[in-house]
Design an enzyme around this catalytic site. Sequence first.
Site, PDB file in Angstrom:
ATOM      1  N   ILE A   1      -4.098  -4.514   1.031  1.00 12.51           N
ATOM      2  CA  ILE A   1      -4.517  -5.921   1.149  1.00 12.51           C
ATOM      3  C   ILE A   1      -5.975  -6.047   1.611  1.00 12.51           C
ATOM      4  CG2 ILE A   1      -2.246  -7.013   1.454  1.00 12.51           C
ATOM      5  CD1 ILE A   1      -2.879  -6.973   4.547  1.00 12.51           C
TER       6      ILE A   1
ATOM      7  N   TYR B   1      13.022   4.056  27.244  1.00 14.77           N
ATOM      8  CA  TYR B   1      11.769   3.863  27.979  1.00 14.77           C
ATOM      9  C   TYR B   1      12.043   3.209  29.330  1.00 14.77           C
ATOM     10  CZ  TYR B   1       9.511   4.467  23.372  1.00 14.77           C
ATOM     11  OH  TYR B   1       9.092   4.931  22.150  1.00 14.77           O
TER      12      TYR B   1
ATOM     13  N   HIS C   1       4.553  -2.255  28.596  1.00 13.57           N
ATOM     14  CA  HIS C   1       5.850  -2.619  27.999  1.00 13.57           C
ATOM     15  C   HIS C   1       6.261  -4.048  28.376  1.00 13.57           C
ATOM     16  CE1 HIS C   1      10.142  -0.869  27.117  1.00 13.57           C
ATOM     17  NE2 HIS C   1       9.822  -1.881  26.334  1.00 13.57           N
TER      18      HIS C   1
ATOM     19  N   TYR D   1      -0.768  -3.976  18.911  1.00 15.73           N
ATOM     20  CA  TYR D   1      -0.028  -4.599  17.803  1.00 15.73           C
ATOM     21  C   TYR D   1      -0.015  -6.120  17.952  1.00 15.73           C
ATOM     22  CZ  TYR D   1       4.072  -6.458  15.338  1.00 15.73           C
ATOM     23  OH  TYR D   1       4.911  -7.235  14.566  1.00 15.73           O
TER      24      TYR D   1
ATOM     25  N   LEU E   1      13.829   1.144  17.521  1.00 13.94           N
ATOM     26  CA  LEU E   1      14.942   1.512  18.396  1.00 13.94           C
ATOM     27  C   LEU E   1      16.291   1.701  17.677  1.00 13.94           C
ATOM     28  CD1 LEU E   1      15.874   1.796  21.454  1.00 13.94           C
ATOM     29  CD2 LEU E   1      16.613  -0.559  21.234  1.00 13.94           C
TER      30      LEU E   1
ATOM     31  N   LYS F   1      -1.735  -9.098  15.640  1.00 18.44           N
ATOM     32  CA  LYS F   1      -0.952 -10.163  14.992  1.00 18.44           C
ATOM     33  C   LYS F   1      -1.450 -11.531  15.466  1.00 18.44           C
ATOM     34  CE  LYS F   1       2.118  -9.936  12.529  1.00 18.44           C
ATOM     35  NZ  LYS F   1       2.205  -9.832  11.049  1.00 18.44           N
TER      36      LYS F   1
ATOM     37  N   LYS G   1       0.830  -1.213   0.000  1.00 16.83           N
ATOM     38  CA  LYS G   1       0.000   0.000   0.000  1.00 16.83           C
ATOM     39  C   LYS G   1       0.863   1.261   0.000  1.00 16.83           C
ATOM     40  CE  LYS G   1      -3.556   2.081   3.000  1.00 16.83           C
ATOM     41  NZ  LYS G   1      -4.257   1.918   4.284  1.00 16.83           N
TER      42      LYS G   1
ATOM     43  N   THR H   1      -5.609  -3.429   9.134  1.00 22.29           N
ATOM     44  CA  THR H   1      -4.634  -4.062   8.223  1.00 22.29           C
ATOM     45  C   THR H   1      -4.259  -5.471   8.692  1.00 22.29           C
ATOM     46  OG1 THR H   1      -3.690  -2.074   7.279  1.00 22.29           O
ATOM     47  CG2 THR H   1      -2.206  -3.945   7.489  1.00 22.29           C
TER      48      THR H   1
ATOM     49  N   THR I   1       5.091 -12.625  14.670  1.00 25.03           N
ATOM     50  CA  THR I   1       6.069 -12.107  15.630  1.00 25.03           C
ATOM     51  C   THR I   1       6.053 -12.902  16.938  1.00 25.03           C
ATOM     52  OG1 THR I   1       6.431 -10.202  17.093  1.00 25.03           O
ATOM     53  CG2 THR I   1       4.248 -10.440  16.220  1.00 25.03           C
ATOM     54  N   ASP I   2       7.167 -12.840  17.658  1.00 24.53           N
ATOM     55  CA  ASP I   2       7.200 -13.489  18.976  1.00 24.53           C
ATOM     56  C   ASP I   2       6.332 -12.750  19.992  1.00 24.53           C
ATOM     57  OD1 ASP I   2       8.783 -11.208  19.250  1.00 24.53           O
ATOM     58  OD2 ASP I   2      10.521 -12.241  20.090  1.00 24.53           O
ATOM     59  N   GLU I   3       5.934 -11.498  19.644  1.00 26.29           N
ATOM     60  CA  GLU I   3       5.201 -10.690  20.626  1.00 26.29           C
ATOM     61  C   GLU I   3       3.824 -11.263  20.941  1.00 26.29           C
ATOM     62  OE1 GLU I   3       5.663  -6.444  20.126  1.00 26.29           O
ATOM     63  OE2 GLU I   3       7.525  -6.726  19.014  1.00 26.29           O
TER      64      GLU I   3
HETATM   65  P1  NAD Z   1       7.311  -2.435   8.124  1.00 25.22           P
HETATM   66  O1  NAD Z   1       6.380  -1.575   8.914  1.00 25.22           O
HETATM   67  O2  NAD Z   1       8.695  -1.973   7.881  1.00 25.22           O
HETATM   68  O3  NAD Z   1       6.668  -2.735   6.688  1.00 25.22           O
HETATM   69  C1  NAD Z   1       5.322  -3.054   6.507  1.00 25.22           C
HETATM   70  C2  NAD Z   1       4.986  -2.901   5.029  1.00 25.22           C
HETATM   71  O4  NAD Z   1       3.590  -3.252   4.853  1.00 25.22           O
HETATM   72  C3  NAD Z   1       5.146  -1.474   4.487  1.00 25.22           C
HETATM   73  O5  NAD Z   1       5.813  -1.506   3.245  1.00 25.22           O
HETATM   74  C4  NAD Z   1       3.723  -0.977   4.333  1.00 25.22           C
HETATM   75  O6  NAD Z   1       3.562  -0.032   3.284  1.00 25.22           O
HETATM   76  C5  NAD Z   1       2.981  -2.272   4.034  1.00 25.22           C
HETATM   77  N1  NAD Z   1       1.561  -2.200   4.391  1.00 25.22           N
HETATM   78  C6  NAD Z   1       1.026  -1.741   5.555  1.00 25.22           C
HETATM   79  N2  NAD Z   1      -0.312  -1.806   5.504  1.00 25.22           N
HETATM   80  C7  NAD Z   1      -0.628  -2.334   4.292  1.00 25.22           C
HETATM   81  C8  NAD Z   1      -1.853  -2.663   3.660  1.00 25.22           C
HETATM   82  N3  NAD Z   1      -3.024  -2.448   4.266  1.00 25.22           N
HETATM   83  N4  NAD Z   1      -1.817  -3.214   2.434  1.00 25.22           N
HETATM   84  C9  NAD Z   1      -0.631  -3.427   1.801  1.00 25.22           C
HETATM   85  N5  NAD Z   1       0.557  -3.112   2.348  1.00 25.22           N
HETATM   86  C10 NAD Z   1       0.555  -2.581   3.580  1.00 25.22           C
HETATM   87  O7  NAD Z   1       7.279  -3.839   8.854  1.00 25.22           O
HETATM   88  P2  NAD Z   1       8.442  -4.931   9.037  1.00 25.22           P
HETATM   89  O8  NAD Z   1       9.208  -4.611  10.249  1.00 25.22           O
HETATM   90  O9  NAD Z   1       9.135  -5.137   7.741  1.00 25.22           O
HETATM   91  O10 NAD Z   1       7.562  -6.225   9.368  1.00 25.22           O
HETATM   92  C11 NAD Z   1       7.069  -7.063   8.320  1.00 25.22           C
HETATM   93  C12 NAD Z   1       6.287  -8.214   8.938  1.00 25.22           C
HETATM   94  O11 NAD Z   1       7.126  -8.951   9.820  1.00 25.22           O
HETATM   95  C13 NAD Z   1       5.086  -7.748   9.768  1.00 25.22           C
HETATM   96  O12 NAD Z   1       4.031  -8.640   9.537  1.00 25.22           O
HETATM   97  C14 NAD Z   1       5.584  -7.841  11.198  1.00 25.22           C
HETATM   98  O13 NAD Z   1       4.519  -8.100  12.084  1.00 25.22           O
HETATM   99  C15 NAD Z   1       6.525  -9.027  11.102  1.00 25.22           C
HETATM  100  N6  NAD Z   1       7.638  -9.036  12.081  1.00 25.22           N
HETATM  101  C16 NAD Z   1       8.446  -7.936  12.225  1.00 25.22           C
HETATM  102  C17 NAD Z   1       9.515  -7.987  13.128  1.00 25.22           C
HETATM  103  C18 NAD Z   1      10.445  -6.822  13.280  1.00 25.22           C
HETATM  104  O14 NAD Z   1      11.313  -6.854  14.155  1.00 25.22           O
HETATM  105  N7  NAD Z   1      10.375  -5.787  12.464  1.00 25.22           N
HETATM  106  C19 NAD Z   1       9.740  -9.149  13.864  1.00 25.22           C
HETATM  107  C20 NAD Z   1       8.902 -10.250  13.686  1.00 25.22           C
HETATM  108  C21 NAD Z   1       7.855 -10.187  12.782  1.00 25.22           C
HETATM  109  P1  TYD Z   2      11.066  -1.382  19.108  1.00 30.32           P
HETATM  110  O1  TYD Z   2      12.215  -1.222  18.159  1.00 30.32           O
HETATM  111  O2  TYD Z   2       9.933  -0.412  19.019  1.00 30.32           O
HETATM  112  O3  TYD Z   2      10.566  -2.892  18.965  1.00 30.32           O
HETATM  113  P2  TYD Z   2       9.468  -3.724  19.847  1.00 30.32           P
HETATM  114  O4  TYD Z   2       8.686  -2.767  20.663  1.00 30.32           O
HETATM  115  O5  TYD Z   2       8.651  -4.386  18.797  1.00 30.32           O
HETATM  116  O6  TYD Z   2      10.296  -4.692  20.665  1.00 30.32           O
HETATM  117  O7  TYD Z   2      11.626  -1.300  20.597  1.00 30.32           O
HETATM  118  C1  TYD Z   2      12.637  -2.185  21.055  1.00 30.32           C
HETATM  119  C2  TYD Z   2      12.812  -1.939  22.543  1.00 30.32           C
HETATM  120  O8  TYD Z   2      13.335  -0.632  22.735  1.00 30.32           O
HETATM  121  C3  TYD Z   2      11.507  -1.980  23.321  1.00 30.32           C
HETATM  122  O9  TYD Z   2      11.751  -2.578  24.601  1.00 30.32           O
HETATM  123  C4  TYD Z   2      11.129  -0.529  23.496  1.00 30.32           C
HETATM  124  C5  TYD Z   2      12.464   0.166  23.548  1.00 30.32           C
HETATM  125  N1  TYD Z   2      12.494   1.537  23.004  1.00 30.32           N
HETATM  126  C6  TYD Z   2      13.026   2.592  23.755  1.00 30.32           C
HETATM  127  O10 TYD Z   2      13.470   2.418  24.915  1.00 30.32           O
HETATM  128  N2  TYD Z   2      13.046   3.845  23.195  1.00 30.32           N
HETATM  129  C7  TYD Z   2      12.565   4.088  21.953  1.00 30.32           C
HETATM  130  O11 TYD Z   2      12.584   5.253  21.485  1.00 30.32           O
HETATM  131  C8  TYD Z   2      12.044   2.989  21.175  1.00 30.32           C
HETATM  132  C9  TYD Z   2      11.507   3.219  19.795  1.00 30.32           C
HETATM  133  C10 TYD Z   2      12.037   1.733  21.750  1.00 30.32           C
END
Ligand code: NAD
Ligand code: TYD
Length: 354
Positions: A60, A216, A293, A159, A199, A163, A34, A100, A133-135
């Site tokens: 999507i 945080y 958190h 979030y 982060l 998921k 998107k 989404t 995600t593991d979350e």
């Molecule tokens: P991101 O936010 O960087 O990218 C998400 C992408 O999805 C973007 O390009 C956005 O434009 C697109 N998008 C959002 N809404 C949409 C919609 N309605 N239709 C079509 N496209 C849409 O995310 P990311 O960090 O690359 O994560 C990707 C996937 O992996 C997610 O499902 C997330 O839950 C999962 N994940 C991420 C992490 C992490 O550490 N980043 C860890 C485990 C799992």
């Molecule tokens: P983040 O990258 O947002 O990933 P997630 O919340 O999915 O784990 O954050 C990683 C960790 O860092 C999380 O414990 C929150 C903390 N954090 C800060 O302390 N300061 C910040 O500005 C951000 C974005 C995250």
Amino acid sequence: MNILITGGAGFIGSHVVRLFVNRYPDYYIVNMDKLTYAGNLANLADVEDKPNYSFVRADICDFETVMGVLKEHHIEGIIHLAAESHVDRSIRDPFSFAQTNVMGTLSLLQAARNYWESLPEGYEGKRFYHISTDEVYGALDFDNSFFTEDTKYDPHSPYSASKAASDHFVRAFHDTYGMPTIVTNCSNNYGPYQFPEKLIPLFINNIRQGKSLPVYGKGENVRDWLYVEDHARAIDLIFHKGRIADTYNIGGFNEWRNIDLIKVIIATVDRLLGNAEGTSLSLISYVTDRPGHDLRYAIDSTKLKEELGWEPSLQFEEGIERTVRWYLDNEEWMRQVTSGDYRRYYEEMYSNRQ
Ligand code: NAD
Ligand code: TYD
């Protein structure tokens, strides 16, 4: 094989698209995104002209458009990464996460079901791979415990709740309709092209600009970090060899307390910028904790190692060095993303086409 990758313009999605386009010249890869604030086609500049790749800007949640793309490209495999992905945003705006992550995933599942069930061979040779995600597992104590594939879901943020709901829908489509699904739950990713609200890229950029580093709470929360290309390699392996209807946890056994990780980032950025050791430590600023958190995440990825032989290829020290270097070397990418210029460019490009 014709594969639809959703969210391919985002952080992890762009690495998955790049890997598949380069590694499988015989596959056709359609990237559907998107282009929300998190999507950036500059992340894919090196593959955009490849003959086995195309991009579709679509939501999507738009069922008819998704159906059209599946049919037009005879899609056989779906790797679903599109999502709203940032916990802090989900606290401010939970609706867009339900929309989404839950409704969008359902729209994709239903479109895949309609299309695949209309074919003579049905689900034969098809695959719906959902990236999670593991979350969804909630939070661990400081007790050496790990999330396994059998850990009960216990999400705490909007979030992770969204998921978790999407994971349930994916599994329900297997159990109810026989769709060949796979779900993986991965730990925190880091590496190039991550949006600087998360982060690691946020802090690298703030250090470079001498801005404060908002930690945080007390900085005691623990995350388990995996280099994004190792996640992409795991996705490739599981997409091809993973057992249908199964779940795999992906993680690097690489736990860091936030404050310790932040000190590694500071030391690395200062060294690479030629600053005296410890220069940027004064930027650390303890701020009000994130509501709800999660204390600690830690993934047990033994199953993936034993069944499919996957292991992370990078040591954390090497991964973080590469990552910091990338952000420092790609100042223009960071400038475009933080100024919003990349969005104005796409809005103009798409409005000219209509
Ligand atoms: P991101 O936010 O960087 O990218 C998400 C992408 O999805 C973007 O390009 C956005 O434009 C697109 N998008 C959002 N809404 C949409 C919609 N309605 N239709 C079509 N496209 C849409 O995310 P990311 O960090 O690359 O994560 C990707 C996937 O992996 C997610 O499902 C997330 O839950 C999962 N994940 C991420 C992490 C992490 O550490 N980043 C860890 C485990 C799992
Ligand atoms: P983040 O990258 O947002 O990933 P997630 O919340 O999915 O784990 O954050 C990683 C960790 O860092 C999380 O414990 C929150 C903390 N954090 C800060 O302390 N300061 C910040 O500005 C951000 C974005 C995250």
